[in-house]
Each structure stands twice: as structure tokens, then as C-alpha cells.
Design an enzyme around this catalytic site. Structure first.
Site, PDB file in Angstrom:
ATOM      1  N   ASP A   1       0.957  -1.034   0.131  1.00 48.85           N
ATOM      2  CA  ASP A   1      -0.023   0.073   0.088  1.00 48.85           C
ATOM      3  C   ASP A   1       0.909   1.282  -0.028  1.00 48.85           C
ATOM      4  O   ASP A   1       1.601   1.619   0.750  1.00 48.85           O
ATOM      5  CB  ASP A   1      -0.956  -0.269   1.478  1.00 48.85           C
ATOM      6  CG  ASP A   1      -1.930   1.222   1.471  1.00 48.85           C
ATOM      7  OD1 ASP A   1      -1.549   2.373   0.763  1.00 48.85           O
ATOM      8  OD2 ASP A   1      -2.975   1.198   1.975  1.00 48.85           O
TER       9      ASP A   1
ATOM     10  N   LYS B   1      -6.231  10.216  -1.206  1.00 47.42           N
ATOM     11  CA  LYS B   1      -5.188  10.905  -0.552  1.00 47.42           C
ATOM     12  C   LYS B   1      -4.362  11.862  -1.607  1.00 47.42           C
ATOM     13  O   LYS B   1      -4.990  12.559  -2.332  1.00 47.42           O
ATOM     14  CB  LYS B   1      -4.362  10.221   0.111  1.00 47.42           C
ATOM     15  CG  LYS B   1      -5.095   9.135   1.117  1.00 47.42           C
ATOM     16  CD  LYS B   1      -6.142   9.591   2.021  1.00 47.42           C
ATOM     17  CE  LYS B   1      -7.224   8.808   2.499  1.00 47.42           C
ATOM     18  NZ  LYS B   1      -6.728   7.378   3.340  1.00 47.42           N
TER      19      LYS B   1
HETATM   20  C1  LIG Z   1      -7.257   5.758   3.513  1.00 42.60           C
HETATM   21  C2  LIG Z   1      -6.286   4.773   3.407  1.00 42.60           C
HETATM   22  C3  LIG Z   1      -6.838   3.495   2.813  1.00 42.60           C
HETATM   23  C4  LIG Z   1      -8.585   3.439   2.430  1.00 42.60           C
HETATM   24  O1  LIG Z   1      -8.661   4.338   1.446  1.00 42.60           O
HETATM   25  P1  LIG Z   1     -10.262   4.872   1.220  1.00 42.60           P
HETATM   26  O2  LIG Z   1     -10.178   5.524  -0.042  1.00 42.60           O
HETATM   27  O3  LIG Z   1     -10.390   5.901   2.576  1.00 42.60           O
HETATM   28  O4  LIG Z   1     -11.157   3.742   1.068  1.00 42.60           O
HETATM   29  C5  LIG Z   1      -5.924   2.611   2.909  1.00 42.60           C
HETATM   30  N1  LIG Z   1      -4.825   2.733   2.938  1.00 42.60           N
HETATM   31  C6  LIG Z   1      -4.324   3.694   3.349  1.00 42.60           C
HETATM   32  C7  LIG Z   1      -2.882   3.854   3.834  1.00 42.60           C
HETATM   33  C8  LIG Z   1      -5.017   4.938   3.714  1.00 42.60           C
HETATM   34  O5  LIG Z   1      -4.556   5.967   4.289  1.00 42.60           O
END
Ligand SMILES: *Cc1c(COP(=O)(O)O)cnc(C)c1O
Length: 388
Positions: free
Chosen positions: A178, A203
Site C-alpha cells: 500500500d 489521498k
Molecule cells: C485512507 C487509506 C486507505 C483506505 O482508502 P479509502 O479511499 O478511504 O477507502 C487505505 N490505506 C491507507 C494507507 C489509507 O491512508
């Protein structure tokens, strides 16, 4: 796949052009927003390659091609949220498969694994990914994935992606990363050996706090084909508008990430020497325990910082005293945000586990935006002054 080869063109050039060639029909320099659910067919079985918009949408294809290029993979797959992207990747697994995952993952990811996927017979081992021996000893014959984040939220710990890739491949498993916190500007997991990289595009990729979306990029065609099947079969695709906004945002990713990192570095240096703060967590600080690894595997240190203020009282005072940093969940937008992990994003993690990770009542997380650095520093300074 786009002809904007990463050996020939730099990241910023590719962020603007890859997948975003002028429209062949009209010459429009931006990819059109194809807000349609279906496509006219000339005769039975005769069409332009577009039949139904869950399966094919030109705006989504452009966004997926752009991200496949920037992450140096073979194909990208867009989803309706970061969680939908993670869920789609986990659908590569079958009942009985084993996953090794990081103890300080995003809370929503932990919840999906622990509360949903376990019910389908997927097994999980939660380990400290900074300890490679712990990862190795968690390997089982059924281990299919090693799943990690780097830097982690909110403690900004790094995992050695190249080392984890070797461990995974030796065990015939895949490494999933991720990459939400770093963005492809600052870190390229596939080039470091990972097999699948994914993002909450909500993000830094979206970058303006105005959309929710997710994206997955696969390194090899075999995995890409399985993901393409899952994307269509389970159908958690984003709408074309989100893809269009992401295409618009990705063009400024480089310039935004540079400013996020410049502002974060200045704020981290200021916080580190301030007497009201007992610890500052930022991978760009030479005092970060994994600074050497950060320099080796990252090409920027991002905009996220966590600071330890000592108590809930101090955290409350600080988060209400800042004026440019808005108290809110989420991160990665152009505007600065402040968050209190214990009460906001990490409330579902048991207190004991939280404290073991260093997520205390006095911990505050900053998402440094791209406002003027001097203004952000002055805001932090006045809020810290209000503490004593
Ligand atoms: C926000 C986030 C997610 C989840 O994403 P959404 O778009 O809110 O579903 C997954 N991994 C990380 C590191 C995040 O900051």
C-alpha cells in the site's frame, strides 16, 4: 501500455502525458469525461471495443494507463475507494490461504482482514515488518501474500520493500504494498521488487480532498489478468468523474509532492527542537531510526509527520489552537490537516496494542499541505506557545 517509457522520460513528464494523449477524435488536450453507461453497437458482435461501462470506460482506461506507467507496472485497475481496491486484491486469495501483514496497518485494512476476510477462511499473521526475522518465521506452506505499508500510519515506520520482496518470492508468495503515504513520486514498490502496488487515491493522488477512489497496479500480466477479471466480476469500479478528477490531479503530483515534503521537512525540524514535543516522527529527519532506509528506497519523504505532545490535554489544546491546520480525518490534500489518531482514525485498535505501537493519547498527526511554509511554521509555533 503507453509509449511514455520510464527510461526515456522523467516522472513529471509521464505524469502529464502518459495515458493522457490528445483525444484522437477532436484533438481535445484533456481526456474527455465519458459519462455513459453503455455504447451503441453497429450490428450484433460489431462494436468499437466498448460494450458496457462497468467493463470498459475510456476515461477510466486513461487513468489506469497513467498509473500503470507511473508505478512502472503492466496494468492498472481503478476502484471506487482505497478499501475497494484492497478488497479486490484480497479476492485473488482462496479459503485456506495465509497472509502475513503489518501490525501497524491502516485501521480499515485491519478491519477488512479481521472482520470480513477471516470469515472466508483466509488466515492472517500480524507481525512487526521492521523485524525481517519475525516475517521469515511467520512463513507457512500456505503463505500466499505478504502485505505491507511504508511509511506506516501514524508512526511513520518504514519497511524494507526489497528485502520483503526477496522473502516473499523465496516462499513463492507475492508482496503487496500500500503506497498511499509515499505516492509513486516518492516510492516505486514494483521497481523495488513488489508484485502489486495499491493506493487510496483519495489521498495524494486525488490530492484536493474532493474525491474517494482507489487504484491497483500489477507488475506481471498474469496477475493483471486475474485483477481485470475480479474488477469486472465484483464490479467495485469508480465513476468516470472520479477518474477524470484523478487524471487532472496526477498532472500536478510532482510539484505538489515537492512542496508537501519541503513544508513537512521544515515543520519536522522545528518540532524536533521544540521543548513541548518529546518525539517527532518523520522519515526525512536524520534522527529517524530508519533514515538510511528512507534515503535508499524513497525519492522524497512525503508530507506526513507525527508529534508526541505528552497528554490528551496538550493534544486537545494544540489541535484547537492551530488555525491553518484543519482538524479532520484523511490526508494528502493541498490544505494542511491535523488529526488525533487515538480518538479519530485508530479508535478501533485495542488500547494495549495501540500503546505498544506508540499511538498514545498525546500523539498528533499532521498532513502538511502546500500553503506557504512560513505561514504553516508560524501557525505551529503559536499553537505550541499556547501549550505552556
Ligand atoms: C485512507 C487509506 C486507505 C483506505 O482508502 P479509502 O479511499 O478511504 O477507502 C487505505 N490505506 C491507507 C494507507 C489509507 O491512508
Amino acid at each position: 501500455m503507453s509509449h511514455y517509457d520510464h527510461h526515456q522520460f522523467g516522472f513529471s513528464t509521464r505524469a502529464i502525458h502518459a495515458g493522457q494523449e490528445p483525444d484522437p477524435l477532436t484533438g481535445a488536450v484533456t481526456v474527455p469525461l465519458y459519462q455513459t453507461s453503455t455504447y451503441a453497437q453497429e450490428a450484433i458482435g460489431v462494436h468499437k471495443g466498448f460494450e458496457y461501462a462497468r467493463t470498459q470506460n475510456p476515461t477510466r482506461f486513461a487513468w489506469e494507463a497513467s498509473m500503470a506507467n507511473l508505478e512502472q507496472g503492466c496494468a492498472g485497475f481503478a476502484f471506487g475507494s482505497g478499501m475497494a481496491a484492497i478488497d479486490a486484491v484480497m479476492r485473488l486469495l482462496s479459503s485456506g490461504d495465509h497472509v502475513i501483514c503489518a501490525e501497524d496497518m491502516y485501521g480499515g485494512t485491519f478491519r477488512l482482514f479481521d472482520k470480513v476476510l477471516k470469515r472466508f477462511g483466509v488466515e492472517f499473521s500480524v507481525v512487526d515488518m521492521t523485524n525481517l526475522d519475525d516475517v521469515k518465521s511467520a512463513i507457512r506452506p500456505s503463505t500466499t501474500f505478504i502485505y505491507t505499508e511504508s511509511p506506516t500510519n501514524p508512526m511513520m515506520k518504514l519497511t524494507d520493500i526489497a528485502a520483503l520482496a526477496s522473502i516473499a518470492h523465496e516462499a513463492n508468495a507475492l508482496l503487496i504494498v500500500d503506497n498511499t503515504f509515499a505516492s509513486p513520486y516518492a516510492q516505486k514498490p514494483l521497481a523495488l521488487g513488489a508484485d502489486i502496488v495499491l493506493h487510496s487515491a483519495t489521498k495524494y493522488l486525488g490530492g484536493h480532498s474532493d474525491l474517494v477512489s482507489g487504484i491497483v497496479v500489477a507488475k506481471e500480466p498474469e496477475i493483471a489478468e486475474q485483477l481485470r477479471f475480479i474488477q469486472n466480476a465484483a464490479g467495485a469500479v469508480p465513476g468516470p468523474m472520479e477518474c477524470w478528477l484523478c487524471l487532472r490531479s496526477i498532472k500536478t503530483l510532482s510539484i505538489r509532492m515537492k512542496q508537501h515534503a519541503e513544508n513537512a521537512m521544515a515543520i519536522a525540524e522545528y518540532c524536533e527542537q521544540h521543548p513541548a514535543i518529546s518525539a517527532t516522527h518523520y522519515p526525512g529527519l536524520p534522527t529517524h531510526p530508519q533514515y538510511a532506509l528512507a534515503k535508499q528506497q524513497m525519492t522524497g519523504f512525503g508530507g506526513m509527520i507525527s508529534i508526541e505532545l505528552g497528554s490528551l490535554e496538550q493534544a486537545k489544546k494544540f489541535t484547537t489552537s492551530v488555525k491553518l491546520f484543519t482538524l479532520a480525518e484523511s490526508l494528502g490534500g493541498v490544505e494542511s490537516l491535523v488529526c488525533h489518531p487515538v480518538s479519530m482514525t485508530h479508535g478501533s485498535i485495542p488500547k494495549e496494542q495501540r500503546e505498544k505501537l506508540g499511538i498514545t493519547d498525546g500523539l498528533v498527526r499532521l498532513s502538511c499541505g502546500i500553503e506557504d511554509k512560513e505561514d504553516l511554521l508560524a501557525d505551529i509555533a503559536q499553537a505550541l506557545d499556547a501549550l505552556s
